[in-house]
Design an enzyme around this catalytic site. Structure first.
Site, PDB file in Angstrom:
ATOM      1  N   SER A 147      -9.725   1.861   2.609  1.00 54.05           N
ATOM      2  CA  SER A 147      -8.809   2.560   1.723  1.00 54.05           C
ATOM      3  C   SER A 147      -7.771   1.678   1.039  1.00 54.05           C
ATOM      4  CB  SER A 147      -8.094   3.657   2.506  1.00 54.05           C
ATOM      5  OG  SER A 147      -7.248   3.080   3.483  1.00 54.05           O
ATOM      6  N   SER A 193      -9.922  -0.281   6.882  1.00 53.50           N
ATOM      7  CA  SER A 193      -9.306  -0.131   5.562  1.00 53.50           C
ATOM      8  C   SER A 193      -8.631  -1.371   5.000  1.00 53.50           C
ATOM      9  CB  SER A 193      -8.296   1.021   5.575  1.00 53.50           C
ATOM     10  OG  SER A 193      -8.978   2.258   5.511  1.00 53.50           O
ATOM     11  N   LYS A 228       0.847  -1.193   0.000  1.00 55.32           N
ATOM     12  CA  LYS A 228       0.000   0.000   0.000  1.00 55.32           C
ATOM     13  C   LYS A 228       0.885   1.246   0.000  1.00 55.32           C
ATOM     14  CE  LYS A 228      -3.990   1.953   2.483  1.00 55.32           C
ATOM     15  NZ  LYS A 228      -4.868   1.829   3.665  1.00 55.32           N
TER      16      LYS A 228
END
Lengths: 495, 482
Positions: free
Chosen positions: A157, A181, A82
């Site tokens: 996210s 997330s 990420k």
């Protein structure tokens, strides 16, 4: 070898092929790079593909050779990261304009551990800007799409990492979970994602959103691989004061199957309320019946402060964010909108053009909550609610070993469907926020499909009870025996 | 000033003498270093970097608070103080708010020999900011740089209650505070280099019953400028009040060149720092044994030492006052007295000759090559009348410059000093034999003849004999000859 052959692979299967000499890291890497080339223009899971460095690293691993006796567990395995986790020499933007082109001069602790375990950094995945969002639509570089349906969001996210795993652009990924997330995109994309106990994985090098909630979490296609990844990234780190002084997670903490069968599973009634899509509830109820048949006990429990958790979260998290994001001022790194005027003007222009709408909204919320005269009514009260939420869980775990809940009250929604109303978007995290506020571990696991869309099941455990949690997750995975995702990207668009 | 009521409170920051910065492992030895060479992701506030507390900084802050007789709070909590400035890399300073290290302390000092007290409101620990650089960048004008070498160095902040009532008092209080932090070894307390910084709040009123507006004075970089800035400010506010005007509550900067205070350019609206507990740092509970260990390391402090010196060595207050200001000097004095137990003599020599030489070379006693033993030897020679005091001063200068002992200096300089009275007796007898006329004159009642004989002895000894000793020897010889 061909990508389709890998559909049901775990890391152990790749290692077997390496060991037998039937596959080498460069070959494996090439297959994933080709897959990215093939589908990522449609998905946009990656913000940066680390092709050259990854290739050089794979070559170096091959040259060093694979030592069978002490082979590190992720030797030659590509992993997607990420984009809010710092990678030395590799852009780390948090999907924000304000960090466009920013290249960290150091590796996050988790990256150091992955590399020591032989992994290859495949690239950086898309996300909601600074991890603020539940759909990956808040990325300054454009949204990621759900591999099961390109018109739908992958969740957020950590949407990029989830989409990359579901489409088999990568076999492993890291996400981060502040209020859901990791788990919500895992549910939307039909893969596995763990939010560890707060403090179980070092945050050093994770770009802070809300420090008291942020946790890096392993994401994978199977529970088995999630465990492998968790073993590597967990454990104490002297560079993070909030990291618990415990050794890394060990498989030995996972109970045997017969112990799992004796478990009592709690169903918090607040998580099966009217607002939840009946097809999701239905799918989970089927699973619960299966568990009962296997001998487990299902018991209803109550977490009475659940409905306040979301409100408190949107005080606490933005408060911390407003302070954590103050450093993006155009002085030392990242975007600077210079030009005429005073220092204040430069700050104003830089932050106005560098941050997206959702980030600004949360900075404003947080600044307000921390302001003198409002602190007691907002931030302090938010922290008190947090204590009540944690106590809810403590009480529940006196009656059961683990909790099962839906991850999300809804199926993956359409792009743009919830962007108009921020509160609607916040509601997407209603079932993942309470455990985050309590700092306890929770895992998202695919438990079925409805109209070719995955349904996520959440298992919540007490603090540092990841072993117990994995025990049930492995049991469920085996019981359900669902096919691992490999959707035909772009084919379903006209359906 | 008659009819002027002054209230002053001080806010003092001292850089703590730790090897590493407060939340990372970068060196704190930043003076004279190339900008931005003592930095890392943590003290530069790079995205993702996290602070880890340096226990040493905490220990030194606790030590300071204990020495100022503060109550120590059981838990150390760090807060973030949020504001934007280019020298603040994270956009917030890690500081303390409602749980400082210590509260309600007392600082005692002396003003013209009289004991004074100022209450300490709080002692807390926080991190220093970087430094803006406006000159010497070798680029176009209107460009400033930031040096982060200083960013993250631990500071202890000491806030007094407004218990001070004159610039003199404020200055003495500050000098005592510096003396204490130096005694403790927690800070080098150097105002010129910025390791000790002082802001002051001043309010002036024409009546003892009313309180004037609080004016904050910044940018005072020496004890002298603290005194001058406060004196200026008292005058300025008093003059306004006498004209029937009122000083405004504001922040003013001391302008060292013009010797005036001027209003700060910054906005005057109260800033909201949005303090909240730093979620990156967990609260730290101070273990009791840690407190005890720190307590055990606190040495005798200047005021106690002064009073002991006055008692034990019968020194006058002004002498003792100067001796104890520098712990090393006080220790030098005591070590010297141990070897040469004449405290008054030692004190006189230290306060005149030793200080004179230290000042001339701009050195501290620690840097000096003269040991207490070497000074004791010199003073012993004077006591035995082997050398005169003026010669001793010259020898000391030489000892100070070269690090040689008194005897070595004399040997090198060819000063054949007289080791004993017996040598001198010989010369005295010889002079008596060679000058029968003068002897007769003296015995006949001419006192002047004695001076001639002393002069002759001095001539033979090339001036190295002690005239007093020579006189006594002559008298003894002359009277015994009768």
């Amino acid at each position: 070898m061909n990508l389709r052959d890998f559909r049901n692979f775990t890391i152990r299967d790749y290692q077997d092929l390496f060991a037998k000499g039937e596959l080498v890291p460069r070959e494996l890497l090439t297959i994933f790079l080709e897959r990215i080339r093939e589908v990522d223009s449609l998905l946009h899971a990656f913000l940066f593909v680390n092709e050259d460095r990854a290739f050089a690293r794979a070559q170096k691993l091959e040259e060093e050779g694979r030592d069978r006796s002490v082979c590190p567990p992720l030797w030659g395995i590509p992993i997607a990261i990420k984009d809010n986790i710092c990678t030395l020499g590799i852009p780390t933007t948090c999907a924000s304009r304000i960090l466009e082109g920013y290249i960290p001069p150091y590796n996050a602790t988790v990256i150091e551990r992955l590399e020591a375990a032989g992994a290859i950094i495949l690239g950086k995945t898309n996300m909601d800007e600074f991890a603020m969002g539940s759909s990956t639509e808040n990325s300054a570089y454009g949204p990621t799409r759900n591999p099961f349906d390109l018109e739908r969001v992958p969740g957020g996210s950590s949407g990029g990492s989830a989409a990359a795993l579901a489409s088999l652009e990568a076999p492993l990924a890291l996400g981060s979970d502040t209020g859901g997330s990791v788990r919500q995109p895992a549910a939307f994309c039909g893969i596995v994602g763990l939010r560890p106990t707060y403090g179980r994985v070092s945050r050093y090098g994770l770009v802070s959103f809300a420090s008291s909630l942020d946790q890096i979490g392993p994401m994978a296609r199977t529970v088995e691989d999630t465990i492998t990844l968790f073993e590597i990234i967990s454990g104490r780190d002297e560079r993070d004061s909030t990291c618990a002084p415990y050794p890394p997670f060990s498989r030995a903490e996972i109970p045997q199957e017969e112990e799992v069968r004796k478990m009592i599973i709690g169903l918090p009634r607040e998580y099966f309320s009217e607002g939840v899509d009946s097809r999701i509830v239905g799918t989970i109820e089927e699973v619960l019946k299966g568990l009962e048949k296997e001998g487990l006990t299902i018991r209803e429990v109550s977490l009475p402060h659940t409905s306040y958790a979301l409100e408190a979260y949107y005080i606490v998290a933005p408060s911390e964010a407003s302070s954590n994001l103050a450093r993006y001022d155009g002085v030392l790194y990242g975007l600077r909108e210079g030009g005429e005027g005073t220092l204040q003007d430069m700050y104003f222009r830089t932050r106005t053009s560098g941050f997206g709408a959702e980030v600004k909204r949360r900075i404003l919320l947080g600044t307000y909550s921390l302001s003198s005269g409002y602190y007691d009514a907002y931030y302090l009260k938010g922290m008190k609610v947090r204590t009540l939420v944690r106590q809810d869980f403590e009480r529940a775990f006196q009656e059961c070993h683990l909790l099962i809940t839906p991850v999300s009250p809804v199926f993956p929604f359409f792009l743009g469907e919830r962007t108009k109303n921020p509160y609607e978007m916040y509601l997407a995290d209603v079932f993942t926020i309470p455990s985050a506020m309590a700092g306890i571990p929770a895992l998202s696991l695919n438990c079925g499909y409805v109209d070719n869309l995955p349904v996520g099941l959440q298992i919540i455990a007490g603090p540092f009870q990841e072993g117990v949690l994995f025990g049930l997750a492995l049991f469920l995975e085996q019981m359900l025996s669902l096919p691992l995702p490999l959707p035909e990207i772009g084919q379903q668009r006209r359906s | 000033m008659e009819g002027v009521y002054v209230t002053i409170g001080l806010e003092v920051h001292c850089q703590l003498l730790t090897q590493a910065k407060m939340f990372c492992r970068c060196s704190t030895d930043y003076i004279g270093k190339t900008p931005n060479t003592l930095v890392c992701p943590v003290c530069m506030g790079l995205p993702g970097a996290l602070p880890v507390l340096n226990r040493k900084a905490l220990e030194l802050a606790i030590k300071t608070a204990l020495a100022l007789r503060c109550e120590i709070l059981p838990e150390v909590v760090f807060h973030r103080k949020n504001y934007f400035y280019p020298d603040l890399p994270k956009g917030y300073q890690i500081s303390q708010y409602d749980f400082p290290i210590g509260v309600r302390g007392v600082l005692e000092f002396a003003l013209e020999g009289e004991r004074r007290k100022v209450r300490i409101r709080r002692v807390h620990v926080e991190e220093d900011a970087g430094k803006l650089v406006h000159e010497g960048l070798g680029v176009e004008r209107n460009v400033s740089g930031v040096d982060f070498n200083r960013a993250g160095i631990p500071l202890v902040e000491i806030v007094t209650e407004p218990d001070l009532h004159s610039p003199e008092e404020a200055k003495e209080c500050l000098i005592m505070l510096r003396s204490i932090v130096r005694y403790l070894g927690v800070s080098d307390g150097n105002m010129e280099e910025g390791s000790l910084r002082c802001d002051a709040n001043v309010s002036v009123s024409l009546s003892p019953d009313t309180q004037g507006a609080k004016v904050e004075i910044k940018n005072m970089n020496s004890f002298r400028s603290v005194f001058r800035a406060l004196s200026y400010e008292v005058e300025r506010q008093a003059a306004l009040l006498r004209e029937g005007k009122f000083p405004v509550q504001e922040t003013r900067h001391w302008d060292e060149v013009r010797q005036v205070t001027v209003p700060s350019r910054g906005k005057e609206e109260a800033e909201d720092y949005r303090y909240f507990p730093d979620p990156d740092l967990l609260p730290f509970r101070i273990p009791q044994d840690m407190l005890e260990e720190i307590k055990a390391t606190i040495p005798e402090l200047p005021l106690q030492k002064k009073e002991r010196f006055m008692r034990e060595y019968e020194l006058a207050e002004p002498e003792a006052h100067i001796l104890v200001q520098d712990k090393d000097l006080a220790e030098f004095f005591e070590a010297c007295v141990r070897e040469f137990p004449a405290p008054r003599t030692v004190c006189n020599f230290v306060l005149t000759e030793v200080l004179k030489n230290l000042n001339a070379f701009n050195m501290t006693i620690r840097e000096s090559k003269v040991t207490p033993g070497m000074l004791a030897e010199l003073l012993r020679m004077v006591e035995r009348k082997e050398i005169g005091i003026s010669l001793a001063k010259g020898i000391f200068e030489e000892m100070f410059a070269t690090g040689m002992s008194a005897r070595e200096v004399m040997a090198k300089k060819g000063i054949s000093f007289l080791t004993s009275e017996r040598d001198l007796e010989k010369i005295v007898r010889q002079v008596i034999e060679e000058n029968p006329q003068s002897v007769a004159d003296y015995l006949g009642g001419k006192d002047k003849a004695l001076h001639f004989l002393i002069g002759q002895v001095m001539k033979v000894t090339k001036g190295q004999a002690n005239p007093e000793v020579v006189k006594n020897l002559l008298l003894r010889e002359l009277t015994s000859g009768e």
